[in-house]
Structures are given as C-alpha cells and as structure tokens.
Scaffold this motif. Structure first.
Motif, PDB file in Angstrom:
ATOM      1  N   GLN A  29      51.002  38.872  31.581  1.00  0.00           N
ATOM      2  CA  GLN A  29      52.169  38.444  32.354  1.00  0.00           C
ATOM      3  C   GLN A  29      53.390  38.237  31.460  1.00  0.00           C
ATOM      4  N   GLN A  30      53.177  37.803  30.232  1.00  0.00           N
ATOM      5  CA  GLN A  30      54.289  37.670  29.296  1.00  0.00           C
ATOM      6  C   GLN A  30      54.920  39.021  28.984  1.00  0.00           C
ATOM      7  N   GLN A  31      54.116  40.099  29.089  1.00  0.00           N
ATOM      8  CA  GLN A  31      54.611  41.451  28.862  1.00  0.00           C
ATOM      9  C   GLN A  31      55.222  42.071  30.113  1.00  0.00           C
ATOM     10  N   GLY A  32      55.252  41.302  31.207  1.00  0.00           N
ATOM     11  CA  GLY A  32      55.853  41.787  32.444  1.00  0.00           C
ATOM     12  C   GLY A  32      54.888  42.447  33.405  1.00  0.00           C
ATOM     13  N   ASP A  33      53.594  42.442  33.092  1.00  0.00           N
ATOM     14  CA  ASP A  33      52.603  43.020  33.996  1.00  0.00           C
ATOM     15  C   ASP A  33      52.294  42.055  35.135  1.00  0.00           C
ATOM     16  N   GLU A  34      51.897  42.612  36.267  1.00  0.00           N
ATOM     17  CA  GLU A  34      51.438  41.798  37.389  1.00  0.00           C
ATOM     18  C   GLU A  34      49.930  41.899  37.477  1.00  0.00           C
ATOM     19  N   VAL A  35      49.278  40.765  37.724  1.00  0.00           N
ATOM     20  CA  VAL A  35      47.821  40.700  37.678  1.00  0.00           C
ATOM     21  C   VAL A  35      47.274  40.111  38.972  1.00  0.00           C
ATOM     22  N   MET A  36      46.249  40.774  39.500  1.00  0.00           N
ATOM     23  CA  MET A  36      45.500  40.266  40.640  1.00  0.00           C
ATOM     24  C   MET A  36      44.054  40.066  40.196  1.00  0.00           C
ATOM     25  N   VAL A  37      43.495  38.890  40.479  1.00  0.00           N
ATOM     26  CA  VAL A  37      42.098  38.611  40.156  1.00  0.00           C
ATOM     27  C   VAL A  37      41.289  38.557  41.445  1.00  0.00           C
ATOM     28  N   VAL A  38      40.205  39.330  41.480  1.00  0.00           N
ATOM     29  CA  VAL A  38      39.280  39.352  42.617  1.00  0.00           C
ATOM     30  C   VAL A  38      37.965  38.750  42.128  1.00  0.00           C
ATOM     31  N   CYS A  39      37.519  37.671  42.776  1.00  0.00           N
ATOM     32  CA  CYS A  39      36.356  36.946  42.258  1.00  0.00           C
ATOM     33  C   CYS A  39      35.745  36.062  43.339  1.00  0.00           C
ATOM     34  N   PRO A  40      34.499  35.611  43.136  1.00  0.00           N
ATOM     35  CA  PRO A  40      33.928  34.578  44.005  1.00  0.00           C
ATOM     36  C   PRO A  40      34.659  33.255  43.796  1.00  0.00           C
ATOM     37  N   HIS A  41      34.490  32.353  44.741  1.00  0.00           N
ATOM     38  CA  HIS A  41      35.174  31.057  44.688  1.00  0.00           C
ATOM     39  C   HIS A  41      34.273  30.023  44.025  1.00  0.00           C
ATOM     40  N   TYR A  42      34.748  29.443  42.928  1.00  0.00           N
ATOM     41  CA  TYR A  42      34.021  28.378  42.237  1.00  0.00           C
ATOM     42  C   TYR A  42      34.763  27.047  42.321  1.00  0.00           C
ATOM     43  N   GLY A  43      35.866  27.010  43.045  1.00  0.00           N
ATOM     44  CA  GLY A  43      36.698  25.820  43.123  1.00  0.00           C
ATOM     45  C   GLY A  43      38.104  26.154  42.680  1.00  0.00           C
ATOM     46  N   SER A  44      39.009  25.215  42.867  1.00  0.00           N
ATOM     47  CA  SER A  44      40.411  25.442  42.519  1.00  0.00           C
ATOM     48  C   SER A  44      40.597  25.497  41.013  1.00  0.00           C
ATOM     49  N   PRO A  45      41.277  26.535  40.496  1.00  0.00           N
ATOM     50  CA  PRO A  45      41.469  26.647  39.050  1.00  0.00           C
ATOM     51  C   PRO A  45      42.701  25.926  38.533  1.00  0.00           C
ATOM     52  N   SER A  46      43.517  25.350  39.428  1.00  0.00           N
ATOM     53  CA  SER A  46      44.820  24.827  39.011  1.00  0.00           C
ATOM     54  C   SER A  46      44.711  23.735  37.961  1.00  0.00           C
ATOM     55  N   ALA A  47      43.642  22.926  38.024  1.00  0.00           N
ATOM     56  CA  ALA A  47      43.512  21.812  37.090  1.00  0.00           C
ATOM     57  C   ALA A  47      43.048  22.253  35.714  1.00  0.00           C
ATOM     58  N   SER A  48      42.453  23.441  35.604  1.00  0.00           N
ATOM     59  CA  SER A  48      41.850  23.843  34.333  1.00  0.00           C
ATOM     60  C   SER A  48      42.576  24.977  33.631  1.00  0.00           C
ATOM     61  N   LEU A  49      43.520  25.615  34.290  1.00  0.00           N
ATOM     62  CA  LEU A  49      44.234  26.725  33.675  1.00  0.00           C
ATOM     63  C   LEU A  49      45.735  26.478  33.692  1.00  0.00           C
ATOM     64  N   ALA A  50      46.364  26.748  32.548  1.00  0.00           N
ATOM     65  CA  ALA A  50      47.814  26.610  32.476  1.00  0.00           C
ATOM     66  C   ALA A  50      48.512  27.844  33.030  1.00  0.00           C
ATOM     67  N   CYS A  51      47.800  28.954  33.102  1.00  0.00           N
ATOM     68  CA  CYS A  51      48.402  30.215  33.541  1.00  0.00           C
ATOM     69  C   CYS A  51      47.523  30.836  34.621  1.00  0.00           C
ATOM     70  N   LEU A  52      48.098  31.076  35.783  1.00  0.00           N
ATOM     71  CA  LEU A  52      47.361  31.667  36.893  1.00  0.00           C
ATOM     72  C   LEU A  52      47.823  33.099  37.114  1.00  0.00           C
ATOM     73  N   PRO A  53      46.958  33.956  37.671  1.00  0.00           N
ATOM     74  CA  PRO A  53      47.380  35.323  37.979  1.00  0.00           C
ATOM     75  C   PRO A  53      48.439  35.326  39.074  1.00  0.00           C
ATOM     76  N   ASN A  54      49.166  36.427  39.162  1.00  0.00           N
ATOM     77  CA  ASN A  54      50.170  36.549  40.229  1.00  0.00           C
ATOM     78  C   ASN A  54      49.525  36.497  41.602  1.00  0.00           C
ATOM     79  N   HIS A  55      48.301  37.023  41.709  1.00  0.00           N
ATOM     80  CA  HIS A  55      47.566  37.046  42.973  1.00  0.00           C
ATOM     81  C   HIS A  55      46.105  36.703  42.687  1.00  0.00           C
ATOM     82  N   LEU A  56      45.529  35.852  43.515  1.00  0.00           N
ATOM     83  CA  LEU A  56      44.131  35.452  43.371  1.00  0.00           C
ATOM     84  C   LEU A  56      43.438  35.655  44.706  1.00  0.00           C
ATOM     85  N   GLN A  57      42.447  36.556  44.732  1.00  0.00           N
ATOM     86  CA  GLN A  57      41.762  36.896  45.970  1.00  0.00           C
ATOM     87  C   GLN A  57      40.285  36.554  45.858  1.00  0.00           C
ATOM     88  N   TYR A  58      39.867  35.561  46.636  1.00  0.00           N
ATOM     89  CA  TYR A  58      38.444  35.197  46.648  1.00  0.00           C
ATOM     90  C   TYR A  58      37.683  36.100  47.624  1.00  0.00           C
TER      91      TYR A  58
END
Length: 384
Positions: A29-58
């Motif tokens: 993302q620092q290089q200007g790329d857009e990122v989408m993550v497709v994954c199972p749901h393990y809970g909200s990542p907001s508390a554990s990650l300083a950087c989130l993808p542009n799109h998150l699809q569970y």
C-alpha cells in the motif's frame, strides 16, 4: 497494481503467515498498490494490526477436523461479486487448500494470473494429522501449485522440495524481519518476571504454535537435566493441554499468545531461544529472536538451516536424537557466557540484512513479471 490475496488465516490470529501478510500489505500500500484479502473470519483484526487491506472479504468456513484452530473457507457468489468489483490484476493464494482452489478457479475463469506461495510443510504435517497420506499430499501439492503461473517459496529448502515433486515456475520470496520492532532494547524487568519469577534461573524461550509437529516434548530431557533451566512458552494451539501435562510443571511457564510490544519484550527478556521444530518452511520466530539479541538453539531442518549459521549465529542440532542434542547445546550455552555473547553479536549483524521493504519489492517484481508474461502468452494464443 490491484492484488487479491487469498489466505487460510488472518488477524487477529497470530502466526508467521499473518505476520508476513501484515507487513506485505503495509509495504504494498505504501507503493500505491490496492490490496484485497479473502479469508475465513477469526475475529476483528482492528485491535491487532496497524495496517489493514483496502478491502477485506470474509468467506464462509468450517473448522479443520484435525486442527480446529484453523478454518477451511470457500468462495461464494458474494465473494465472486466482490472480486469482480475489485478487478484484481493478479491473484495470490497463500495456502493450497479449498480457498486456493477457489482462487485458481476464479483466476482461470476471469483470465487473471495466479501466484501461489508455500508456507506449510504439508509433507511433514501429514505425519501428525490424518489429512492425507503422504502420497496423496505430494500429488495435491504438485497439482495445486502447477495451476499457478508463479510459485513462491520462502527458503531454498522448500524450493528443492517442490522441485523434487515436479512443481514448476518456482521463485523465492525473501525472508524478512522488523529489526526496529524486535531489538535487545525491548528488555523489560516486568516481562522477565512474567517469564520466570525466579531471578536466578536461566530462561529458555519458545515462541510459536503449540502443535505436535513442533516437537516441544523434545525439551523435556533438557529441563530435567539441569535445575537452573526454566522454559517460557509463548503461543497457543491444539497441543497446549498435552504439553501442560508432559512438560515439567515446576520448570515451565505457559504465557499464552503475545503480540506487539509484549512479544518484543518477551524475546528481549529471555536468555536463550529454543526451537525444536523440524518442519519449518522458514522460521520467522527464529529471525525475531536473533533480532532481539537472543542466541538460538534449533533443529537443523527446513528453512531454519538458512537462518542459523552453526556456531556462528547460533547452534544447530540434528533432528535425529534431537532431545539429547538439544540438551547438550542448551547446557553448553548456559555454561559459557562468552559463547552466548559471540553468537548474539554475529546474529544481530546477520539479521540486519533482512527487511520487509526488500522482501516486498521482490514480491512486486514477481507480480509484474508474472502478469507481463501471462498477458504476452494470451496475446499469442488469441493472435492479438
């Protein structure tokens, strides 16, 4: 570029794949790329990650029957629509299971290049879990990875393994560690007491999943041999209850999962890092320990061999009769402060060469090369 990353695991779950994903997404993302993550749901990542993808699809998922802490996910019509809206330039799957198959199907139908990376030594894991027989596992890995236009490995050992299986289009995704985050200055007297309340003990640290294939029981001999030694175990997993019963209770402290500053402090506040696992595709925790100023004793197998230079940045032991050899190596370091200091200094020098910025630059090059080659092949195929 627009990159769709498919992963079997994501935050808030903690493991090497999640760590790699987090830093990779941040630098993409620092290089200007857009990122989408497709994954199972393990809970909200907001508390554990300083950087989130542009799109998150569970995606819908079920627990893996032999390892319920992991989930098997599959893409649905909703996932398909989200991917169509995102319009990825490249698809990257980090696990060749059900989501990996879904990623390959989507890429083939939508005519998008597929990159696959290998992060679990499946051929060794089948010995501990009844997922497949080894023969079926080999066919599975070969066929799944040969659906991709580029296959990434994190160590030369895994490249040799996949080559022997007949996997094509292999490239290396470099190792990396955050040396600003993991550093000897993270030492904490409060964390030291949390690892072991007795200040006179020599504290061994293990960080990672608590699973059969990690061979933590090989440390029983070490702990029983010398009363000075105390083991602090950081992590969770399906084998935790068994390990609590089998490891000497008066010489073992189970800390649970740590992350962020607490994890950094745990590394920097111990005396020695022990890693008995013989089934690592790389061994990210080994690099984190080295960056934190910890001497390392590890089994000479998989990607760990490329991280630890025996008797120079750490001590390696054979996976044959590992329990006795681990004991000898740990006692040797416990008895020789000067040796620990020498290993510590050379490890700190070596680990400085690894950076997430460089690793992500190489990954972006693989993406660009794969995409350009894919477009060129399609142009020839359709006479464009």
């Amino acid at each position: 570029m627009r990159i769709a990353l498919f992963s079997k695991v994501y935050a808030p779950k903690i493991d090497g794949v999640v760590t790699r994903l987090h830093h990779t997404i941040q630098h993409l993302q620092q290089q200007g790329d857009e990122v989408m993550v497709v994954c199972p749901h393990y809970g909200s990542p907001s508390a554990s990650l300083a950087c989130l993808p542009n799109h998150l699809q569970y995606v819908p998922s079920i627990p893996l029957f032999c390892y319920p802490q992991l989930r098997l996910g599959c893409i649905t019509a909703t996932t398909w629509r989200k991917l169509n809206a995102f319009q990825p330039d490249v698809i990257h799957t980090l696990m060749p299971f059900t989501l990996g198959l879904g990623a390959a199907m989507y890429g083939r139908i939508r005519n998008i290049p597929l990159v696959a990376s290998y992060h679990t030594d499946l051929l060794k894991c089948v010995k501990y879990y009844t997922i497949f027989t080894e023969k079926i596992a080999k066919l599975f890995v070969k066929n799944m990875h040969n659906m991709a236009q580029c296959n990434l490995v994190t160590s030369r050992a895994m490249m040799h393994q996949l080559k022997r299986l007949g996997v094509r289009q292999l490239q290396q995704w470099p190792a990396a560690v955050d040396t600003k985050l993991f550093h000897p200055r993270r030492y904490s007297s409060a964390m030291r007491q949390r690892l072991c309340r007795n200040p006179n003990k020599f504290v061994l640290l293990y960080v990672g999943r608590l699973a059969k294939e990690k061979h933590l029981e090989d440390l029983i001999t070490t702990l029983q041999h010398d009363a000075r030694l105390h083991l602090a175990v950081v992590g969770t997993g399906p084998y935790a209850a068994t390990l609590r019963d089998r490891l000497p209770r008066n010489r073992t402290n189970f800390i649970g999962a740590l992350h962020g500053q607490h994890l950094c402090a745990a590394y920097a506040s111990a005396d020695l890092f022990v890693f008995p696992s013989p089934s690592e595709t790389l061994g990210l925790v080994v690099m984190e320990a080295m960056a934190s100023g910890l001497p390392v004793v590890a089994v000479a197998a998989g990607g760990v061999v490329e991280l630890v230079d025996h008797n120079h940045t750490g001590l390696l032991v054979s996976h044959h009769h590992a329990a006795a050899q681990l004991c000898n190596a740990v006692v040797q370091l416990a008895n020789h402060r000067s040796l620990r200091q020498r290993l510590r200094q050379t490890a700190l020098q070596q680990v400085g060469q690894y950076s997430w910025q460089h690793a992500t630059q190489v990954l972006r090059q693989h993406y660009r090369h794969t995409t350009a080659k894919f477009l060129q092949q399609n142009s020839r195929r359709y006479g464009v």
